[in-house]
Design an enzyme around this catalytic site. Structure first.
Site, short mmCIF file in Angstrom:
data_model
loop_
_atom_site.label_atom_id
_atom_site.label_comp_id
_atom_site.label_asym_id
_atom_site.label_seq_id
_atom_site.Cartn_x
_atom_site.Cartn_y
_atom_site.Cartn_z
N ARG A 167 0.81 -1.22 0.00
CA ARG A 167 0.00 0.00 0.00
C ARG A 167 0.85 1.27 0.00
O ARG A 167 0.50 2.26 -0.65
CB ARG A 167 -0.96 -0.02 1.21
N LYS B 112 -2.85 6.69 1.57
CA LYS B 112 -2.73 7.41 2.84
C LYS B 112 -1.91 8.69 2.66
O LYS B 112 -0.84 8.86 3.25
CB LYS B 112 -2.13 6.49 3.91
N GLU C 28 -16.74 5.99 4.54
CA GLU C 28 -15.86 5.65 5.66
C GLU C 28 -16.39 6.24 6.96
O GLU C 28 -17.23 7.13 6.97
CB GLU C 28 -14.45 6.23 5.42
C1 LIG Z 1 -5.49 3.81 7.65
C2 LIG Z 1 -6.92 4.03 7.32
C3 LIG Z 1 -7.90 3.03 7.49
C4 LIG Z 1 -7.59 1.72 8.14
O1 LIG Z 1 -6.71 0.94 7.42
P1 LIG Z 1 -5.95 -0.27 8.13
O2 LIG Z 1 -5.08 -0.81 7.07
O3 LIG Z 1 -6.98 -1.23 8.57
O4 LIG Z 1 -5.21 0.32 9.27
C5 LIG Z 1 -9.18 3.30 7.07
N1 LIG Z 1 -9.53 4.49 6.52
C6 LIG Z 1 -8.62 5.48 6.38
C7 LIG Z 1 -9.05 6.75 5.79
C8 LIG Z 1 -7.30 5.27 6.77
O5 LIG Z 1 -6.41 6.25 6.63
#
Ligand SMILES: *Cc1c(COP(=O)(O)O)cnc(C)c1O
Length: 329
Positions: free
Chosen positions: A72, A174, A210
């Site tokens: 990722r 991210k 989300e």
């Molecule tokens: C990091 C994140 C998540 C959760 O992802 P994981 O891989 O389960 O930690 C979900 N939504 C957003 C916007 C994120 O930044």
């Protein structure tokens, strides 16, 4: 310090040279001194990851699916036109940081863990809007407790008219800017007494995207686990693991499809999931003034089952599916 229980001593730093990542090293210096013209300050060329190290009952230290964080972060780097990280550098940095700070990894049994934060920023004098010539990759960590105070406890959420990301924007990675965009809607929800916001799909504002910085999932009245599909959702590793647990360990039916906010009552349980929050059950969702409560407002039984398996795997109490755990020796 918020979520962190304390600061740790060691972090890892690596830099690019002519666009190629160089081997880095540990340092105790928690401050970074970079040029004022760095892209990260002006155009937001910044990306992060988040994963945890857990201590098992036998005292082993283990990571949960770090290979997916590696994949990722490189998807994010491609989106930011930054050089991708080599696998050995990514893992060397994480392993060295965890080992160097191992006295700060919380002991088994209190729900705590060591949160690990890898990040990449574009740096160096760069006034034009273009990718940086130089990059920093760093990893630091901090012991953490539970994200929402009170552990597994159902909380109230509210939808927002704001978007954290656009339909064809950077929601799937991210990228730091997504979180800057989320602070204002979050603060409005917080001042109104909610635990956080629910983002709807940016194109139609009719479907759940989300829950703050966590993915949404719901359990229908027929016990099907449903999670939304959308181009603006960050593909959560926790969400992918929950889908697997529900399907292969609990024998449930699972679906990735639209979750219309006007049809939220199709779910008897709702949850938010992510590495930081693990699973936060939703007690209620407020949308345009209408409050929908899940079940009796307590933690639902299906979510509780999934949570117990997931946490059991994190801490080595339950055998993980093949390839999920990487022990640090
Ligand atoms: C990091 C994140 C998540 C959760 O992802 P994981 O891989 O389960 O930690 C979900 N939504 C957003 C916007 C994120 O930044």
């Amino acid at each position: 310090m918020g979520y962190a229980l304390k600061e740790t001593e060691y972090r890892y730093r690596a830099y690019t040279k002519n666009g190629v990542w160089q081997v880095g090293k540990l340092t105790t210096d928690k401050y970074i001194s970079i040029h004022e013209g760095s892209n990260v300050f002006h155009y937001g060329q910044a990306l992060f990851e988040g994963l945890k190290a857990y201590k098992t009952k036998a005292g082993k230290i283990q990571l949960f699916r770090p290979d997916l964080n590696f994949i990722r972060i490189n998807e994010g780097l491609r989106r930011l036109v930054a050089p991708e990280l080599p696998e050995d550098l990514f893992f060397a940095a994480i392993i060295e940081v965890v080992k160097a700070n191992q006295d700060d990894i919380p002991e088994y049994g209190n729900g705590q863990s060591l949160y690990i934060r890898p990040f990449v920023i574009g740096q160096g004098m760069n006034l034009g809007v273009k990718p940086s010539d130089e990059y920093l990759f760093s990893v630091f960590c901090a012991p953490v407790g539970t994200y929402f105070a009170g552990g597994l406890q159902a909380l109230d959420f509210v939808t927002t008219d704001y978007d954290r990301a656009s339909a064809n924007g950077t929601g799937q990675v991210k990228v730091a800017g997504n979180y800057a965009a989320s602070l204002y809607p979050r603060s409005i929800a917080k001042s109104a007494g909610y635990a956080g916001v629910i983002y709807l799909d940016p194109l139609t504002h009719s479907k759940i995207d989300e829950v703050g910085a966590a993915n949404f999932f719901g359990i229908t009245h027929d016990n099907v686990l449903v999670t939304p599909q959308s181009s603006s959702i960050l593909p959560s590793i926790t969400k992918r693991s929950i889908l697997y647990i529900a399907e292969h360990m609990l024998g449930m039916k699972v679906e990735e499809r639209d979750c219309f906010i006007d049809n939220i009552s199709e779910f008897k349980e709702g949850g938010a999931c992510g590495t930081a929050a693990i699973i936060t059950p939703l007690k209620s969702v407020t949308h345009k003034g209408k409050v929908t409560q899940f079940g009796d407002g307590k933690v639902g039984s299906t979510i509780k089952k999934i949570y117990d398996i997931l946490v059991g795997i994190y801490y080595g109490d339950i055998e993980a599916p093949e390839g999920w755990i990487r022990e640090i020796k």
